[in-house]
Design a protein around this motif. Structure first.
Motif, short mmCIF file in Angstrom:
data_model
loop_
_atom_site.label_atom_id
_atom_site.label_comp_id
_atom_site.label_asym_id
_atom_site.label_seq_id
_atom_site.Cartn_x
_atom_site.Cartn_y
_atom_site.Cartn_z
N LEU A 154 91.72 24.50 -15.48
CA LEU A 154 90.51 24.20 -14.72
C LEU A 154 90.12 25.33 -13.79
CD1 LEU A 154 91.39 20.49 -13.82
CD2 LEU A 154 90.06 21.33 -15.76
N GLY A 155 91.12 26.03 -13.23
CA GLY A 155 90.82 27.15 -12.34
C GLY A 155 90.08 28.26 -13.07
N ALA A 156 90.58 28.64 -14.23
CA ALA A 156 89.94 29.70 -15.03
C ALA A 156 88.55 29.25 -15.48
CB ALA A 156 90.81 30.04 -16.23
N GLN A 157 88.42 27.97 -15.80
CA GLN A 157 87.13 27.45 -16.26
C GLN A 157 86.09 27.46 -15.14
OE1 GLN A 157 88.42 23.68 -17.83
NE2 GLN A 157 89.59 24.65 -19.48
N ILE A 158 86.49 27.03 -13.95
CA ILE A 158 85.59 27.05 -12.79
C ILE A 158 85.24 28.49 -12.41
CG2 ILE A 158 85.54 26.67 -10.29
CD1 ILE A 158 84.72 24.24 -11.84
N GLU A 159 86.21 29.39 -12.55
CA GLU A 159 85.96 30.79 -12.22
C GLU A 159 84.81 31.34 -13.05
OE1 GLU A 159 88.84 34.49 -11.19
OE2 GLU A 159 89.16 33.57 -13.15
N ARG A 160 84.72 30.94 -14.32
CA ARG A 160 83.61 31.38 -15.16
C ARG A 160 82.27 30.98 -14.56
NH1 ARG A 160 86.75 30.30 -19.99
NH2 ARG A 160 86.00 28.15 -20.05
N TYR A 161 82.19 29.76 -14.06
CA TYR A 161 80.94 29.27 -13.48
C TYR A 161 80.61 29.97 -12.17
CZ TYR A 161 80.17 25.70 -16.98
OH TYR A 161 79.90 25.06 -18.17
N LEU A 162 81.64 30.23 -11.35
CA LEU A 162 81.39 30.85 -10.05
C LEU A 162 81.05 32.33 -10.15
CD1 LEU A 162 84.07 29.06 -7.84
CD2 LEU A 162 81.58 28.89 -7.67
N LYS A 163 81.24 32.91 -11.30
CA LYS A 163 80.78 34.29 -11.51
C LYS A 163 79.27 34.33 -11.70
CE LYS A 163 85.02 36.21 -13.51
NZ LYS A 163 85.67 36.74 -14.75
N ILE A 164 78.69 33.17 -11.97
CA ILE A 164 77.25 33.11 -12.28
C ILE A 164 76.50 32.24 -11.29
CG2 ILE A 164 75.55 32.58 -14.08
CD1 ILE A 164 77.83 32.85 -16.12
N PHE A 165 77.02 31.04 -11.03
CA PHE A 165 76.38 30.10 -10.12
C PHE A 165 76.97 30.25 -8.71
CE2 PHE A 165 75.78 28.14 -14.27
CZ PHE A 165 74.47 27.65 -14.19
N SER A 166 76.21 29.84 -7.71
CA SER A 166 76.72 29.85 -6.34
C SER A 166 77.64 28.65 -6.13
CB SER A 166 75.57 29.79 -5.34
OG SER A 166 74.96 28.49 -5.37
N ARG A 167 78.52 28.76 -5.16
CA ARG A 167 79.44 27.65 -4.84
C ARG A 167 78.65 26.40 -4.46
NH1 ARG A 167 81.48 23.73 -4.15
NH2 ARG A 167 83.47 23.14 -3.17
N GLU A 168 77.50 26.57 -3.82
CA GLU A 168 76.70 25.43 -3.37
C GLU A 168 76.13 24.62 -4.53
OE1 GLU A 168 76.41 28.55 -2.17
OE2 GLU A 168 77.56 28.06 -0.35
N GLN A 169 76.08 25.23 -5.71
CA GLN A 169 75.53 24.52 -6.87
C GLN A 169 76.58 23.68 -7.59
OE1 GLN A 169 73.53 28.43 -8.21
NE2 GLN A 169 72.37 26.88 -9.34
N ILE A 170 77.83 23.81 -7.20
CA ILE A 170 78.92 23.10 -7.88
C ILE A 170 79.50 22.03 -6.96
CG2 ILE A 170 81.18 23.36 -8.96
CD1 ILE A 170 80.42 26.20 -9.70
N TYR A 171 79.46 20.80 -7.43
CA TYR A 171 79.97 19.67 -6.62
C TYR A 171 81.22 19.10 -7.28
CZ TYR A 171 80.00 15.39 -3.86
OH TYR A 171 80.35 14.37 -3.01
N PRO A 172 82.40 19.27 -6.65
CA PRO A 172 83.64 18.76 -7.24
C PRO A 172 83.96 17.33 -6.82
CG PRO A 172 84.14 20.14 -5.36
CD PRO A 172 82.65 20.08 -5.45
N ILE A 173 84.53 16.58 -7.75
CA ILE A 173 85.03 15.22 -7.48
C ILE A 173 86.45 15.14 -8.02
CG2 ILE A 173 84.75 12.76 -7.95
CD1 ILE A 173 81.77 13.24 -8.35
N LEU A 174 87.37 14.70 -7.20
CA LEU A 174 88.76 14.52 -7.65
C LEU A 174 88.90 13.15 -8.30
CD1 LEU A 174 90.81 16.03 -4.68
CD2 LEU A 174 90.00 17.14 -6.77
#
Length: 305
Positions: free
Chosen positions: A163-183
């Motif tokens: 999941l870390g590597a997968q999220i890293e792909r998104y954060l290289k393109i999208f801003s952190r504010e655009q990603i909402y995590p839910i545990l």
């Protein structure tokens, strides 16, 4: 032809982390437009073609054409976007202002649950999870993959939950504010509170009529043969379904759904053996640390020790 507003809310995954339940909650809220199928998987161009339900932009736009101006968010609920290596960039190129919801679960629980799901869909043929886990290396090389598996990438259990590597792909393109995590554990304990918080993030008012009954519980088929037929694993069944639909004899989609329910039984999985859980946690330890850092989360509860 009616112009279609671009999809602006992507439930990108991860698989077996509550995405189906959350999608059904969106379905009941008037501010969200949801589709059938739930998972178009259109932007995951690198996954198996059999698993990618919508393959052209025209088909994708058609899914959302019935939406109205009252729908503030158009939702795509495809967990394949999480593990796809190209979906992040494809989604950004389509709509750089989109918001992304990601649901997260301890990797050991995630891969154990995925194994159960793929047994149910007849995409996995190894009943024992520990044995399947140890086949990850072989399957990475293309060996020992079930012939009719619709998405062999999922069966590489020692990589699938990165999941870390997968999220890293998104954060290289999208801003952190655009990603909402839910545990997932928070979502399981109090789905309503998690949904209310998400609505607040999306600036959408609360809708009191939402039913928070959990969806997509762990199931097992009563008859493997029937399950194989319903999942198109028996030659000729798909062609027969198409023929019956084309000549209007019966609605094979409704029949399939009815037979699927009759052939399913909800079961509780046995707990993972402690030594195997520790092994999986060790395998994913660096990735979990990366995920904590990227999303500024405390995931200490994911560790047995």
């Amino acid at each position: 032809m009616k112009t279609v507003k671009k999809v602006n809310l992507f439930l990108i995954g991860a698989a077996k982390c509550g995405t189906t339940s959350l999608f059904r909650y969106f379905e009941q809220h008037p501010s969200f437009y949801t589709t059938m199928p739930k998972e178009p998987r259109f932007f995951a161009h690198d996954i198996n073609e059999k698993h990618r339900l919508i393959k052209t932009r025209e088909e994708y736009d058609d899914l959302y054409r019935p939406s109205t101006c009252n729908h503030e968010y158009l939702v795509d609920g495809s967990p394949a976007y999480m593990y796809s290596s190209v979906a992040a960039e494809e989604i950004y190129n389509y709509n750089p202002n989109a918001k992304l919801v990601v649901m997260l679960r301890p990797p050991a629980d995630l891969v154990y649950s995925v194994h159960s799901q793929y047994l149910w869909s007849c995409d996995e043929n190894i009943e024992d999870f520990e044995q399947a886990w140890r086949l990850s290396g072989d399957r990475k090389k293309g060996s020992l993959v079930p012939r009719d598996c619709s998405n062999p990438q999922v069966l590489i259990y020692d990589e699938f939950a990165s999941l870390g590597a997968q999220i890293e792909r998104y954060l290289k393109i999208f801003s952190r504010e655009q990603i909402y995590p839910i545990l997932f554990d928070d979502f399981k304990d109090n789905s309503k509170a998690c949904f209310v918080n998400l609505l607040d993030y999306l600036n959408v008012p609360w809708e009191d009529s939402v039913d928070f009954t959990p969806r997509n519980l762990n199931t097992k088929h009563r008859s493997k043969l029937i399950s194989m037929a319903l999942h198109g694993k028996i030659p000729g069944v798909a062609k027969l379904k198409a023929l019956l639909n084309s000549i209007g004899i019966l609605n094979t989609t409704s029949l399939r759904s009815h037979l699927m329910k009759m052939n399913n039984k909800v079961i509780k999985r046995e707990p993972l053996p402690s030594n195997l859980r520790l092994e999986i946690e060790h395998c994913y330890e660096e990735d979990v640390q990366k995920l904590e850092s990227l999303l500024e989360l405390d995931l200490s509860s994911w560790r047995t020790l």
